[in-house]
Design a protein around this motif. Sequence first.
Motif, PDB file in Angstrom:
ATOM      1  N   GLU A  40      12.294  62.755  -3.677  1.00 39.07           N
ATOM      2  CA  GLU A  40      10.861  63.026  -3.803  1.00 39.07           C
ATOM      3  C   GLU A  40      10.099  62.504  -2.600  1.00 39.07           C
ATOM      4  N   GLY A  42      11.095  62.245   0.494  1.00 38.19           N
ATOM      5  CA  GLY A  42      11.332  62.996   1.715  1.00 38.19           C
ATOM      6  C   GLY A  42      11.230  64.495   1.543  1.00 38.19           C
ATOM      7  N   ALA A  43      10.728  64.942   0.415  1.00 35.44           N
ATOM      8  CA  ALA A  43      10.676  66.374   0.131  1.00 35.44           C
ATOM      9  C   ALA A  43       9.780  67.115   1.119  1.00 35.44           C
ATOM     10  N   ASP A  44       8.629  66.559   1.455  1.00 33.80           N
ATOM     11  CA  ASP A  44       7.711  67.235   2.380  1.00 33.80           C
ATOM     12  C   ASP A  44       8.358  67.434   3.746  1.00 33.80           C
ATOM     13  N   ASP A  45       9.011  66.404   4.250  1.00 31.77           N
ATOM     14  CA  ASP A  45       9.673  66.507   5.547  1.00 31.77           C
ATOM     15  C   ASP A  45      10.798  67.533   5.510  1.00 31.77           C
ATOM     16  N   VAL A  47      10.999  70.207   3.588  1.00 27.80           N
ATOM     17  CA  VAL A  47      10.416  71.550   3.535  1.00 27.80           C
ATOM     18  C   VAL A  47       9.925  71.941   4.928  1.00 27.80           C
ATOM     19  N   LYS A  48       9.284  71.043   5.637  1.00 33.08           N
ATOM     20  CA  LYS A  48       8.799  71.343   6.988  1.00 33.08           C
ATOM     21  C   LYS A  48       9.967  71.686   7.905  1.00 33.08           C
ATOM     22  N   THR A  49      11.058  70.945   7.789  1.00 31.41           N
ATOM     23  CA  THR A  49      12.235  71.194   8.621  1.00 31.41           C
ATOM     24  C   THR A  49      12.819  72.560   8.315  1.00 31.41           C
TER      25      THR A  49
END
Length: 51
Positions: A40, A42-45, A47-49
């Motif tokens: 949870e 690191g989910a944003d990072d 998705v961006k990757t």
Amino acid sequence: MPDSTKEQASRDKGGKWKKGASGNPGGRSSKAAELRRALEGGADDAVKTIL
């Protein structure tokens, strides 16, 4: 066939679990909850990757 007497007591003659007997008496591992929390964060990072 089950290895232990305890397992044999929890199953019927057909090898199925008796009603009310658990196939996982220890419950869920605490590692699953730890992993969820870590993902949870690191989910944003991630998705961006991917995007």
